[in-house]
Design a protein around this motif. Structure first.
Motif, PDB file in Angstrom:
ATOM      1  N   UNK A 139      -2.804  -7.792   6.261  1.00  0.00           N
ATOM      2  CA  UNK A 139      -2.101  -9.030   5.977  1.00  0.00           C
ATOM      3  C   UNK A 139      -2.779  -9.887   4.905  1.00  0.00           C
ATOM      4  N   UNK A 140      -4.016  -9.594   4.561  1.00  0.00           N
ATOM      5  CA  UNK A 140      -4.662 -10.319   3.475  1.00  0.00           C
ATOM      6  C   UNK A 140      -5.407  -9.350   2.567  1.00  0.00           C
ATOM      7  N   UNK A 141      -5.888  -9.851   1.430  1.00  0.00           N
ATOM      8  CA  UNK A 141      -6.533  -8.998   0.428  1.00  0.00           C
ATOM      9  C   UNK A 141      -7.751  -8.269   0.968  1.00  0.00           C
ATOM     10  N   UNK A 142      -8.554  -8.928   1.796  1.00  0.00           N
ATOM     11  CA  UNK A 142      -9.753  -8.282   2.335  1.00  0.00           C
ATOM     12  C   UNK A 142      -9.375  -7.078   3.185  1.00  0.00           C
ATOM     13  N   UNK A 143      -8.375  -7.223   4.013  1.00  0.00           N
ATOM     14  CA  UNK A 143      -7.934  -6.102   4.844  1.00  0.00           C
ATOM     15  C   UNK A 143      -7.323  -5.002   3.990  1.00  0.00           C
ATOM     16  N   UNK A 144      -6.621  -5.375   2.938  1.00  0.00           N
ATOM     17  CA  UNK A 144      -6.043  -4.371   2.041  1.00  0.00           C
ATOM     18  C   UNK A 144      -7.153  -3.553   1.391  1.00  0.00           C
ATOM     19  N   UNK A 145      -8.229  -4.229   0.945  1.00  0.00           N
ATOM     20  CA  UNK A 145      -9.376  -3.514   0.371  1.00  0.00           C
ATOM     21  C   UNK A 145     -10.010  -2.612   1.412  1.00  0.00           C
ATOM     22  N   UNK A 146     -10.104  -3.094   2.657  1.00  0.00           N
ATOM     23  CA  UNK A 146     -10.683  -2.293   3.732  1.00  0.00           C
ATOM     24  C   UNK A 146      -9.802  -1.077   4.003  1.00  0.00           C
ATOM     25  N   UNK A 147      -8.496  -1.240   3.993  1.00  0.00           N
ATOM     26  CA  UNK A 147      -7.591  -0.118   4.216  1.00  0.00           C
ATOM     27  C   UNK A 147      -7.738   0.921   3.119  1.00  0.00           C
ATOM     28  N   UNK A 148      -7.903   0.484   1.870  1.00  0.00           N
ATOM     29  CA  UNK A 148      -8.095   1.402   0.755  1.00  0.00           C
ATOM     30  C   UNK A 148      -9.399   2.179   0.949  1.00  0.00           C
ATOM     31  N   UNK A 149     -10.474   1.497   1.344  1.00  0.00           N
ATOM     32  CA  UNK A 149     -11.754   2.180   1.585  1.00  0.00           C
ATOM     33  C   UNK A 149     -11.636   3.152   2.755  1.00  0.00           C
ATOM     34  N   UNK A 150     -10.961   2.735   3.815  1.00  0.00           N
ATOM     35  CA  UNK A 150     -10.756   3.617   4.971  1.00  0.00           C
ATOM     36  C   UNK A 150      -9.940   4.845   4.578  1.00  0.00           C
ATOM     37  N   UNK A 151      -8.924   4.637   3.750  1.00  0.00           N
ATOM     38  CA  UNK A 151      -8.083   5.749   3.297  1.00  0.00           C
ATOM     39  C   UNK A 151      -8.900   6.718   2.444  1.00  0.00           C
ATOM     40  N   UNK A 152      -9.741   6.191   1.565  1.00  0.00           N
ATOM     41  CA  UNK A 152     -10.592   7.038   0.729  1.00  0.00           C
ATOM     42  C   UNK A 152     -11.544   7.849   1.594  1.00  0.00           C
ATOM     43  N   UNK A 153     -12.133   7.218   2.589  1.00  0.00           N
ATOM     44  CA  UNK A 153     -13.027   7.925   3.503  1.00  0.00           C
ATOM     45  C   UNK A 153     -12.279   9.016   4.273  1.00  0.00           C
ATOM     46  N   UNK A 154     -11.077   8.708   4.727  1.00  0.00           N
ATOM     47  CA  UNK A 154     -10.233   9.686   5.414  1.00  0.00           C
ATOM     48  C   UNK A 154     -10.002  10.908   4.520  1.00  0.00           C
ATOM     49  N   UNK A 155      -9.656  10.667   3.270  1.00  0.00           N
ATOM     50  CA  UNK A 155      -9.405  11.773   2.345  1.00  0.00           C
ATOM     51  C   UNK A 155     -10.677  12.574   2.086  1.00  0.00           C
ATOM     52  N   UNK A 156     -11.792  11.883   1.879  1.00  0.00           N
ATOM     53  CA  UNK A 156     -13.060  12.558   1.605  1.00  0.00           C
ATOM     54  C   UNK A 156     -13.504  13.416   2.780  1.00  0.00           C
ATOM     55  N   UNK A 157     -13.101  13.045   3.982  1.00  0.00           N
ATOM     56  CA  UNK A 157     -13.419  13.845   5.164  1.00  0.00           C
ATOM     57  C   UNK A 157     -12.575  15.114   5.240  1.00  0.00           C
ATOM     58  N   UNK A 158     -11.472  15.151   4.505  1.00  0.00           N
ATOM     59  CA  UNK A 158     -10.523  16.256   4.626  1.00  0.00           C
ATOM     60  C   UNK A 158     -10.352  17.118   3.384  1.00  0.00           C
ATOM     61  N   UNK A 159     -10.746  16.614   2.224  1.00  0.00           N
ATOM     62  CA  UNK A 159     -10.522  17.370   0.998  1.00  0.00           C
ATOM     63  C   UNK A 159     -11.431  16.850  -0.109  1.00  0.00           C
ATOM     64  N   UNK A 160     -11.263  17.381  -1.299  1.00  0.00           N
ATOM     65  CA  UNK A 160     -12.003  16.917  -2.466  1.00  0.00           C
ATOM     66  C   UNK A 160     -11.214  15.797  -3.125  1.00  0.00           C
ATOM     67  N   UNK A 161     -11.890  14.691  -3.402  1.00  0.00           N
ATOM     68  CA  UNK A 161     -11.264  13.519  -3.995  1.00  0.00           C
ATOM     69  C   UNK A 161     -12.041  13.128  -5.245  1.00  0.00           C
TER      70      UNK A 161
ATOM     71  N   UNK B  38     -10.904   7.507  -9.160  1.00  0.00           N
ATOM     72  CA  UNK B  38     -10.719   6.914 -10.485  1.00  0.00           C
ATOM     73  C   UNK B  38     -10.902   5.399 -10.443  1.00  0.00           C
ATOM     74  N   UNK B  39     -11.540   4.910  -9.391  1.00  0.00           N
ATOM     75  CA  UNK B  39     -11.756   3.469  -9.243  1.00  0.00           C
ATOM     76  C   UNK B  39     -10.444   2.751  -9.018  1.00  0.00           C
ATOM     77  N   UNK B  40     -10.220   1.696  -9.772  1.00  0.00           N
ATOM     78  CA  UNK B  40      -8.993   0.913  -9.598  1.00  0.00           C
ATOM     79  C   UNK B  40      -7.756   1.635 -10.133  1.00  0.00           C
ATOM     80  N   UNK B  41      -7.954   2.776 -10.778  1.00  0.00           N
ATOM     81  CA  UNK B  41      -6.834   3.532 -11.341  1.00  0.00           C
ATOM     82  C   UNK B  41      -6.343   4.637 -10.415  1.00  0.00           C
ATOM     83  N   UNK B  42      -6.840   4.686  -9.189  1.00  0.00           N
ATOM     84  CA  UNK B  42      -6.334   5.654  -8.224  1.00  0.00           C
ATOM     85  C   UNK B  42      -7.292   6.773  -7.916  1.00  0.00           C
ATOM     86  N   UNK B  43      -6.710   7.890  -7.490  1.00  0.00           N
ATOM     87  CA  UNK B  43      -7.482   9.071  -7.101  1.00  0.00           C
ATOM     88  C   UNK B  43      -6.748  10.323  -7.546  1.00  0.00           C
ATOM     89  N   UNK B  44      -7.508  11.397  -7.685  1.00  0.00           N
ATOM     90  CA  UNK B  44      -6.953  12.724  -7.878  1.00  0.00           C
ATOM     91  C   UNK B  44      -7.434  13.529  -6.675  1.00  0.00           C
TER      92      UNK B  44
END
Length: 112
Positions: free
Chosen positions: A77-99, A102-108
């Motif tokens: 609901x706020x920017x801090x939580x959105x940043x936390x969700x992005x970090x959590x999502x990145x960690x989730x992906x890193x636990x499952x595959x190669x990521x 690209x910083x603020x420009x996304x991920x491959x």
């Protein structure tokens, strides 16, 4: 017969074949990753743009990708939580595959 490609040659040849698949930044990250893979395996990697397109996908954010794999972010609901969700999502992906982050420009992401 093999040809060694520089980063700019890799990007330009890739864009000539698949111009809308990846951003230049994503292609630079893929070139670096594939070069590291070659050094680790001590074996040359073949330039295969179609294979790369099948194996990898670029996303605007880790969260966008992770949600496609069943990740459920916490309430953002706020920017801090959105940043936390992005970090959590990145960690989730890193636990499952190669990521490739690209910083603020996304991920491959290596599709899994």
């Amino acid at each position: 017969m093999k040809i060694t490609l520089t980063e700019s040659e890799f990007i330009n040849r890739f864009l000539a074949i698949r111009p809308n698949q990846f951003s230049r930044e994503a292609l630079a990250a893929l070139f670096e990753h594939l070069g590291e893979l070659e050094r680790e395996m001590q074996e040359e990697v073949e330039f295969d743009p179609i294979g790369i397109c099948c194996d990898w996908t670029e996303y605007a954010s880790a969260l966008e990708c992770a949600e496609g794999y069943g990740f459920e972010p916490k309430d953002s609901s706020d920017d801090e939580r959105a940043d936390m969700s992005e970090r959590d999502a990145l960690e989730f992906l890193q636990d499952n595959t190669t990521v490739l982050d690209l910083g603020t420009n996304g991920v491959v992401v290596l599709n899994y």
